[in-house]
Design an enzyme around this catalytic site. Structure first.
Site, PDB file in Angstrom:
ATOM      1  N   GLY A  71      24.709  39.095  27.714  1.00 15.71           N
ATOM      2  CA  GLY A  71      23.892  39.486  26.559  1.00 15.71           C
ATOM      3  C   GLY A  71      24.606  39.073  25.286  1.00 15.71           C
ATOM      4  N   GLY A 106      24.637  38.031  22.143  1.00 17.24           N
ATOM      5  CA  GLY A 106      23.953  37.828  20.860  1.00 17.24           C
ATOM      6  C   GLY A 106      25.030  37.827  19.790  1.00 17.24           C
ATOM      7  CE  LYS A 157      19.868  44.514  19.193  1.00 18.05           C
ATOM      8  NZ  LYS A 157      20.494  45.057  18.008  1.00 18.05           N
ATOM      9  CE  LYS A 169      29.115  52.653  16.213  1.00 13.66           C
ATOM     10  NZ  LYS A 169      27.981  52.164  16.805  1.00 13.66           N
TER      11      LYS A 169
HETATM   12  O1  KPL Z   1      26.753  50.503  14.550  1.00 20.22           O
HETATM   13  C1  KPL Z   1      26.275  50.070  13.541  1.00 20.22           C
HETATM   14  C2  KPL Z   1      24.976  49.317  13.684  1.00 20.22           C
HETATM   15  O2  KPL Z   1      24.574  48.581  12.783  1.00 20.22           O
HETATM   16  O3  KPL Z   1      24.363  49.469  14.759  1.00 20.22           O
HETATM   17  C3  KPL Z   1      26.904  50.347  12.198  1.00 20.22           C
HETATM   18  C4  KPL Z   1      28.226  51.051  12.405  1.00 20.22           C
HETATM   19  C5  KPL Z   1      25.987  51.219  11.394  1.00 20.22           C
HETATM   20  C6  KPL Z   1      27.266  49.109  11.449  1.00 20.22           C
HETATM   21  O4  KPL Z   1      26.174  48.500  10.871  1.00 20.22           O
END
Ligand code: KPL
Length: 304
Positions: A16, A18, A83, A186
């Site tokens: 994947g 990308g 994704k 996160k």
């Molecule tokens: O994880 C991210 C994302 O874009 O998916 C962040 C930390 C917000 C960085 O853009």
């Protein structure tokens, strides 16, 4: 392959590949053989001109690249960088090739990622990592690194092996004693930054505005309530940390990139998942629910 041999792994395969996967692949190729597996236009461009990296890091890398994985060699690290919604299908497509010495590293945003991979993997080990680096793919064969941030692995023997490998090619890596709490931290950040930046189609730093303070705090409060019900207690000061972090991110979030390209987003693995867990625990999550509905409304639209 097999020119550069690292003591812990012999090859890295990026499934994947990308923007983010190509970023890791390009850096890891400094110290170990890397094979990128991705979509035809990107892979064809890499095979013709190399992988061109611009932005915070500038280089052109000759990396092996293919649209299909046909075998997995001994002691391979298989990094799945699709994704979140493509993770299950991606792992299913290669699971017959997995070996008992394969390490499967999953780096998707969201909750429940490891469980999806584990349910597919009958051989080898599954490890969860966290990536916060901002990378874009402006054209096939080209990636632009907008924001460099640390990668997090659990402080386990395999996490330490990954720490050595990633550290050897100059990546900043952190080993987390409490990986579940890190995953939630996160997640909360993604639940704030990703939908707001995607809805307004702005870079991450734009959502740190005072006008959105109440929305950001609402998202965070609901996430913390659900996290606590799931057994993870996070400090409420995380709301300010997220605002500070967002203010320092001039990149475009992955969800905003998806919306701009008329693609599906990871909303069901972020705010959508918080809403789902909230329902299970009888916790109200109206702010996350509203953001999730709005983002779903935006998915698949074409912008002129
Ligand atoms: O994880 C991210 C994302 O874009 O998916 C962040 C930390 C917000 C960085 O853009």
């Amino acid at each position: 392959m097999a020119e550069k041999v690292h003591p812990d792994f012999e090859t890295v395969i990026i499934l994947g590949a990308g923007a983010l996967g190509s970023y890791y692949g390009s850096l890891l190729s400094r110290v170990i053989d890397v094979l990128l597996i991705g979509r035809a236009p990107h892979i064809e461009a890499i095979n013709e001109h190399g992988l061109v990296v611009s932005g915070e890091i500038k280089a052109t890398h000759k990396v092996q690249a293919s649209t299909k994985l046909t075998s997995i060699p001994e002691k391979a690290l298989l990094m799945v960088t699709t994704k979140a919604y493509d993770l299950e299908a991606a792992v299913r497509s290669v699971r017959h090739l997995l070996r008992s010495d394969t390490t499967v590293l999953v780096l998707q945003n969201g909750l429940g990622i490891e469980a999806i991979a584990r349910s597919m993997v009958t051989q080898g080990e599954v490890v969860r990592g966290l990536a916060s680096t901002g990378v874009e793919l402006p054209a096939p064969g080209r990636i632009e690194v907008k924001l460099v941030r640390k990668t997090v692995f659990p402080a386990t023997p395999t996490g330490k092996r990954l720490w050595r490998l990633f550290g050897a090619c100059g990546l900043e890596v952190h080993l987390a004693e409490d990986m579940e709490a890190e995953v939630w931290r996160k997640l909360v950040m993604n639940c704030v930054i990703n939908p707001l930046s995607a809805l307004f189609r702005v870079p991450n730093n734009a959502i740190a505005t005072d006008h959105l303070r109440a929305v950001r705090e609402g998202v965070v409060e609901e996430c913390l309530n659900v996290a606590e019900a799931e057994g993870v207690v996070l400090d409420p000061s995380i709301a300010d940390e997220i605002t500070k972090a967002a203010a320092s991110y001039s990149n475009v979030s992955s969800m905003c990139q998806d919306i701009l390209k008329g693609r599906r987003t990871e909303i069901d693995f972020l705010n959508g998942r918080v809403v789902e867990l909230g329902r299970r625990h009888g916790i109200a999550t109206p702010v996350n629910d509203t953001l999730a509905h709005l983002v779903r409304f935006m998915e698949g639209r074409k912008w002129t």
